[in-house]
Scaffold this active site. Structure first.
Site, short mmCIF file in Angstrom:
data_model
loop_
_atom_site.label_atom_id
_atom_site.label_comp_id
_atom_site.label_asym_id
_atom_site.label_seq_id
_atom_site.Cartn_x
_atom_site.Cartn_y
_atom_site.Cartn_z
N ASP A 198 -5.84 -9.16 -19.58
CA ASP A 198 -4.48 -9.54 -19.18
C ASP A 198 -4.51 -10.94 -18.59
O ASP A 198 -5.40 -11.26 -17.78
CB ASP A 198 -3.92 -8.55 -18.16
CG ASP A 198 -2.47 -8.87 -17.81
OD1 ASP A 198 -1.58 -8.46 -18.58
OD2 ASP A 198 -2.24 -9.54 -16.78
N ILE A 199 -3.56 -11.79 -18.99
CA ILE A 199 -3.48 -13.15 -18.45
C ILE A 199 -2.85 -13.06 -17.06
O ILE A 199 -1.75 -12.51 -16.88
CB ILE A 199 -2.64 -14.05 -19.36
CG1 ILE A 199 -3.28 -14.15 -20.75
CG2 ILE A 199 -2.49 -15.45 -18.76
CD1 ILE A 199 -2.48 -14.94 -21.77
N GLU B 85 1.23 -10.21 -22.75
CA GLU B 85 0.09 -11.08 -22.45
C GLU B 85 -1.21 -10.30 -22.41
O GLU B 85 -2.20 -10.78 -21.86
CB GLU B 85 0.32 -11.79 -21.11
CG GLU B 85 0.29 -10.91 -19.87
CD GLU B 85 1.63 -10.25 -19.55
OE1 GLU B 85 1.81 -9.84 -18.40
OE2 GLU B 85 2.50 -10.17 -20.46
#
Length: 313
Positions: free
Chosen positions: A192-193, A235
């Site tokens: 996950d960003i 994301e």
């Protein structure tokens, strides 16, 4: 009557001689005016014809080509027939086109013409078949390209070019079957960003898209060819690592974390720092792919709680 039945005595007539008349007379009787005659044309007449001394003519018209023999004999008033019969061969020569050699030539010509027409027809059909074959091959090639394009579109994320969730699920199912049958293990990394919503809100969705594209590129450039990197949603990215245990998958995830952190995104001359948090798990500890995904998701949120930019296994 003069006999002319010697060998070679014959009359040759041609197709244009559609009518001919034979005159005859008896020489071995006296009182010729009292004589009667009988004549016939063999292969044309089955019986004799009779006439008297006043009409000593035999006329024939439109005979078919061939060989005939004309025979005539006389009888006096005492009903005594002459011992000498006069004969002459009559040959009706056929027209040139009805002669055997010309018939053969005409037949050969007809056969040649028919053969040529059939060959030309066959050749035309053959050329047409080749044209259709080329057209079919081209259409097939176009169709295959279209199918490949549709397949690609159905399995690829439009923004990042990574595989999509559907494709990943199919490959993960295949990997699970291999593990279930042959104990070929694999691991998953969920990424996950960090603070992606903040990046979108601060710099706009265009910059957010650039971040997604750059992170996707870093991920694909730093894993093996047979590893599967997919955009899981928003994301989040999910990576399938065949044959790697959880410790090896951890090393891969940490390597990816460092690579992303080393490449900030440049926006209008400014650098926007980007980091990722990863959750790692190995399939052998879980009863299904779904359970393993839930596990890496849980570990991911543990990493978020620890301050992000970290890997949890």
């Amino acid at each position: 009557m003069r006999s002319i039945n010697q060998v070679g005595d014959r009359i040759e007539l041609y197709p244009e001689d559609i009518s001919f008349t034979l005159a005859f007379s008896a020489l071995d009787f006296i009182n010729a005016d009292t004589l009667r005659y009988a004549y016939r044309l063999s292969d044309f007449e089955s019986g004799w014809r009779y006439t008297d001394s006043k009409s000593k003519l035999a006329t024939y018209t439109n005979l078919d080509p061939g060989r005939y023999r004309f025979t005539v004999k006389a009888i006096n008033k005492e009903n005594k027939w002459s011992s000498n019969e006069a004969q002459i061969e009559i040959v009706i020569i056929p027209p040139w086109w009805d002669m055997p050699i010309w018939r053969a030539l005409i037949l050969l010509t007809i056969v040649a013409l028919i053969s040529t027409m059939l060959w030309l027809r066959f050749r035309t059909l053959q050329l047409r078949s080749q044209e259709l074959s080329v057209l079919v091959d081209k259409r097939t090639e176009d169709l295959n390209r279209a199918v490949e394009k549709l397949t690609l579109l159905s399995t690829e994320d439009a923004l990042t070019g990574l595989k999509n969730r559907r494709y990943f699920s199919q490959r993960a199912t295949e990997a699970w079957n291999q593990f279930f049958r042959y104990k070929h293990t694999f691991s998953l990394i969920l990424i996950d960003i960090d603070l992606f919503k903040t990046i979108n809100d601060t710099h706009g969705h265009g910059v957010g898209d650039t971040v997604l594209i750059d992170v996707a590129k870093i991920l694909t450039e730093n894993v093996r060819v047979n590893d599967i990197v997919a955009r899981w949603g928003g994301e989040e990215f999910l990576i399938l690592l065949p044959a790697l245990n959880v410790q090896e998958a951890y090393w891969v995830a940490d390597k990816l974390r460092k690579k992303v952190a080393e490449h900030p995104i440049k926006v209008q001359g400014k650098q926007v720092p980007v980091s990722i948090t990863c959750g790692v798990a190995e399939i052998k500890h879980y009863e299904s792919v779904e359970a393993c995904i839930q596990a890496v998701d849980k570990k991911l949120y543990e990493g978020k709680a620890l301050g992000r930019n970290t890997v949890v296994n």
